[in-house]
Design an enzyme around this catalytic site. Structure first.
Site, PDB file in Angstrom:
ATOM      1  N   HIS A  79      -2.601  23.201  -1.513  1.00 23.02           N
ATOM      2  CA  HIS A  79      -2.745  21.836  -0.775  1.00 23.02           C
ATOM      3  C   HIS A  79      -2.214  21.511   0.528  1.00 23.02           C
ATOM      4  O   HIS A  79      -2.043  20.410   0.680  1.00 23.02           O
ATOM      5  CB  HIS A  79      -1.908  21.113  -1.861  1.00 23.02           C
ATOM      6  CG  HIS A  79      -1.865  21.268  -3.457  1.00 23.02           C
ATOM      7  ND1 HIS A  79      -3.151  20.822  -4.370  1.00 23.02           N
ATOM      8  CD2 HIS A  79      -1.127  22.247  -4.094  1.00 23.02           C
ATOM      9  CE1 HIS A  79      -2.698  21.675  -5.431  1.00 23.02           C
ATOM     10  NE2 HIS A  79      -1.624  22.231  -5.533  1.00 23.02           N
TER      11      HIS A  79
ATOM     12  N   SER B 244      -9.986  20.768  27.269  1.00 22.63           N
ATOM     13  CA  SER B 244     -10.340  19.170  27.734  1.00 22.63           C
ATOM     14  C   SER B 244     -10.341  18.932  28.997  1.00 22.63           C
ATOM     15  O   SER B 244      -9.825  19.297  29.940  1.00 22.63           O
ATOM     16  CB  SER B 244      -8.990  18.441  26.953  1.00 22.63           C
ATOM     17  OG  SER B 244      -8.947  17.301  26.974  1.00 22.63           O
TER      18      SER B 244
END
Length: 482
Positions: free
Chosen positions: A156, A286
């Site tokens: 999870h 970036s």
């Protein structure tokens, strides 16, 4: 008009390998049509069609490769007759005048279009399988290299019991082995449409051979053999069943599922700074944030894998609406979806191969994360050790429960480090096991049989799956397109 003024698919212009892009090129398609016409003529002549001369056969053979001029001439002819196959019959006849009257003898358009498509399906899989083999091979080497390195497991996406880096890689490999099985099965199951006539009855060929059924069957088998297939589908309409496309594209879509899962895990691990994909020396992550190392290769895999999965729907939707012996609403979409699926699968595998060839592991980051969670996981071991030394399990459980909540408060509310072990050491109740705590916290004791599972999986399961495919394994570096 410049090529920069019209749309060009990035699948072929930006990403795909030269080999896969060439397979689905116009030249390969139309040259394959010519090969099919030539093969049919040779087989018909062998079986006694006297109208087909040696000169005709030679001229057909000498002009198997379609030139740029041929493609342009056929395009102009198609604008007049509105039929692509007959346009190419006309142009081929101009190149091979002695054969002009016998090209396409007894055949329907689907003799060339459908048989060519089946050849492309087969040859495309022959390009994909070696790439998948190399992804599996290199990822297996990675698994063995890190089979003993403990890492925090996630369920999870919450901290769970420890596994190892290598064992986690086996989860990716296992799915890819199923994909390899599927690709091989799909490839080996492919047959040819063969020589079946306009509605699959072989009526035109029965007339050509004056009612000789044996010769019609011989013709079908001879064409199949000459084109390198094991068999022809025994029953067809005008086309081969579009369920074949469903079968193949389902296999490619399933590969897309595995690829997406793998690349998503790498993206998450990159965020955790535990494992990163290769990052070139001059690569920019970036335009604004110079420090960033974005997982752009894995993101590309995820992006294209989604598209790969979607092509399956084109195949199922098309196959389900083919009326009786055929309709033509399959033609346009298949020109798009089949090449798109193959080109996309090719790009996905090439990108995965680049990723798995240069995965970077950061053991210290992994160790730090383990140390932040392991104290909680070790509580059961501590309880068991206390009981062995005469302690009461329920009382011990309560002592640890209180200390665990205190430590969790430090982590969650104060942003501090997990100090549960320090609290246990400072609590007199746990004095009997104080000297054993380091051993009880050894990460290697929390990974179960992960190292042994990994080694056996690679050396037995993977080795058996790749048996006979070793010729495809290379150590070549993989350079990506832009």
């Amino acid at each position: 008009m410049s090529s920069n003024d019209s749309y060009s698919s990035p699948l072929s212009s930006r990403y795909a390998s030269k080999e896969m892009a060439q397979l689905f090129s116009l030249r390969t398609r139309f040259s394959t049509w010519r090969k099919l016409w030539y093969t049919l003529a040779v087989a018909e002549k062998e079986l006694g069609i006297e109208a087909i001369t040696d000169e005709a056969i030679q001229q057909l053979k000498d002009n198997l490769v379609v030139t740029d001029e041929d493609i342009e001439a056929a395009s102009k002819q198609e604008a007049i007759v509105r039929h692509d196959v007959m346009s190419h019959v006309h142009v081929y006849g101009l190149k091979a005048p002695a054969a002009a009257g016998i090209i396409h003898l007894g055949a329907t358009s689907c003799y060339v279009t459908d048989n060519a498509d089946l050849i492309f399906l087969r040859d495309g899989l022959d390009l994909l399988i070696p790439k998948l083999v190399n992804v599996i091979d290199r990822l297996s080497k990675f698994a063995l290299q890190y089979k003993d390195l403990p890492v925090l497991g996630w369920t999870h996406f919450q901290p769970a019991q420890l596994t190892t880096v290598g064992k986690r890689a086996t989860l990716w490999i296992q799915e890819l082995l199923w994909d390899l099985r599927n690709l091989q099965r799909a490839r080996n199951d492919l047959g040819l449409r063969g020589v079946k006539g306009t509605t699959g009855t072989q009526g035109s060929f029965l007339s050509l051979f004056h009612g000789d059924h044996d010769k019609v069957e011989e013709l079908d088998q001879r064409v199949v053999e000459m084109l390198g297939f094991d068999y022809a589908y025994p029953c067809t309409g005008q086309t081969y069943s579009r369920k074949i496309d469903v079968d193949v594209l389902a296999t490619l879509a399933s590969l897309g599922v595995s690829a997406h899962k793998f690349a998503t895990d790498i993206r998450l691990l990159a965020n955790l700074k535990e494992i990163e994909e290769p990052f070139e020396k001059s690569q920019i992550g970036s335009s604004a944030m110079a420090y960033k190392r974005n997982p752009m290769r894995s993101e590309r895999v995820c992006s294209l894998a989604r598209h790969l999965q979607s092509t399956f729907q084109d195949a199922t939707s098309t196959a389900s609406v083919q009326w009786f012996e055929r309709t033509l609403d399959d033609s346009a979409i298949r020109r798009v979806s089949i090449p798109s699926a193959y080109l996309t699968a090719d790009i996905v595998l090439s990108t995965m191969l680049n990723i798995v060839s240069g995965l970077v592991v950061y053991p210290k980051v992994i160790e730090r994360r383990i140390n932040s969670e392991l104290p909680f996981m070790a509580t059961e071991n501590i309880i068991m050790a206390m009981v062995e030394r005469g302690g009461d399990r329920q009382e011990c459980h309560e002592q640890i429960r209180v200390l665990s909540h205190q430590a969790a408060s430090v982590v969650k509310e104060q942003g501090g480090d997990n100090d549960l072990i320090e609290r246990i050491k400072a609590t007199e109740y746990f004095a009997p096991v104080k000297n054993d705590l380091d051993a009880l916290l050894n990460p290697q004791t929390f990974v179960g049989r992960a190292p042994q599972q990994t080694e056996k999986f690679v050396k037995v399961t993977v080795a058996n799956a790749l048996k006979g495919l070793e010729k495809h394994i290379t150590s070549e570096s993989v350079q990506l397109q832009v």
